[in-house]
Enzyme design. Sequence first.
Site, short mmCIF file in Angstrom:
data_model
loop_
_atom_site.label_atom_id
_atom_site.label_comp_id
_atom_site.label_asym_id
_atom_site.label_seq_id
_atom_site.Cartn_x
_atom_site.Cartn_y
_atom_site.Cartn_z
N ASP A 31 -18.90 -0.44 0.94
CA ASP A 31 -18.81 0.31 2.19
C ASP A 31 -17.36 0.31 2.69
OD1 ASP A 31 -19.30 1.73 4.47
OD2 ASP A 31 -20.43 0.14 5.48
N THR A 32 -16.55 1.16 2.10
CA THR A 32 -15.14 1.33 2.48
C THR A 32 -14.87 2.82 2.67
OG1 THR A 32 -14.30 1.66 0.23
CG2 THR A 32 -14.55 -0.63 0.98
N SER B 134 -14.85 -1.88 -11.44
CA SER B 134 -16.03 -1.26 -10.84
C SER B 134 -17.17 -1.39 -11.83
CB SER B 134 -15.74 0.24 -10.59
OG SER B 134 -16.91 0.98 -10.37
N LYS C 275 -11.38 2.59 -15.14
CA LYS C 275 -12.06 1.33 -14.84
C LYS C 275 -12.47 0.61 -16.11
CE LYS C 275 -11.77 1.50 -10.35
NZ LYS C 275 -10.90 0.56 -9.61
N ASP D 188 0.85 -1.19 0.00
CA ASP D 188 0.00 0.00 0.00
C ASP D 188 0.88 1.24 0.00
OD1 ASP D 188 -3.26 0.27 0.79
OD2 ASP D 188 -2.08 2.11 0.94
N ASP E 185 4.33 2.41 -4.02
CA ASP E 185 3.41 3.16 -4.87
C ASP E 185 3.25 2.41 -6.19
OD1 ASP E 185 2.08 5.04 -6.45
OD2 ASP E 185 3.26 6.74 -5.71
N VAL E 186 2.03 2.04 -6.55
CA VAL E 186 1.84 1.29 -7.79
C VAL E 186 2.21 2.12 -9.01
CG1 VAL E 186 0.07 -0.25 -6.86
CG2 VAL E 186 -0.62 1.93 -7.91
N ASN F 221 -5.61 -4.32 -6.81
CA ASN F 221 -6.74 -3.70 -6.13
C ASN F 221 -6.57 -2.21 -5.87
OD1 ASN F 221 -9.15 -3.79 -4.06
ND2 ASN F 221 -7.40 -2.97 -2.93
N TYR G 238 -11.87 8.39 -13.59
CA TYR G 238 -12.19 7.17 -12.85
C TYR G 238 -12.90 6.18 -13.78
CZ TYR G 238 -13.98 4.11 -9.19
OH TYR G 238 -14.27 3.02 -8.40
#
Length: 286
Positions: A216-217, A165, A186, A51, A89-90, A116, A182
């Site tokens: 719900d995150t 998503s 996706k 992460d 860092d991706v 992810n 975004y």
Amino acid sequence: MADRQPGPDLPPGRSDSLRGRVAFITGAARGQGRAHAVRLASEGADVIAVDLCDQIASVPYPLAGADDLAETARMVEEAGGRIVARQADVRDRDGLQQALQAGLDELGRLDIVIANAGIAPLQSGPDGWRDVIDVNLTGVHHTVEVAVPTLVEQGDGGSIVLISSVAGLVGMGGAKPGALGYTAAKHGIVGLMRQYANLLAPHHIRVNSVHPTGVDTPMIDNEFTRQFLQQVLAEAQRPMDMGNALPVQAIEPEDVANAVAWLVSDAARYVTGVALPVDAGSVNKR
């Protein structure tokens, strides 16, 4: 396929369906990434967790920190798995490669990849477009690219899951550059998934994408994102249910992790090139 080395004895209640396998998971400090790590550990897998653990300026809500990643490590160990957790860092392919190598050095192999890591700077301007493309699309590309050489060299096949998503299957969201980026990112994940599925099939490496509705995150459940979604849904004259067919506002991270756990298991050994909605009927309703 070559024999995998067994891990330690499993604690009571822990499955062994993934015993001896190692999963590389990005964005693992909280939310969906943590749920994937804990669920796969409960199935017998060990985990290489990555992460950023830092803030990105265009993202208005707080991102995960080092304490969150440490909590994921604790939960994986409590579930019976071994874990190597690193900050990386991706967007930085070399740094991501180093983090993966640290896990390989300790855990010895790689079988599962869960790309992810993602951000949702939906309200942001041009910086949001750049950052969300860099993290949510280029970061996924980097994750697959650093992992594939090991999977191919091992010769045992493998499973790669790209977390997209419902915004990767339908046009949705607002007109801000961050929101457009975004949705573009996706959707781009689907293209990557389909191409990698073809390229890697001769090596018995399966590649699929998962498409959740609102989860719900902390990425969704924060003041900034809630206000943005309320505005978008109000303009579309929809209730605050994320457009789901089933009467739920959002699903839980564990619901997505359940689908991922099946995709990476032998029960889905011939499932590849699939864009799997876990969406409470959201795509079907649109």
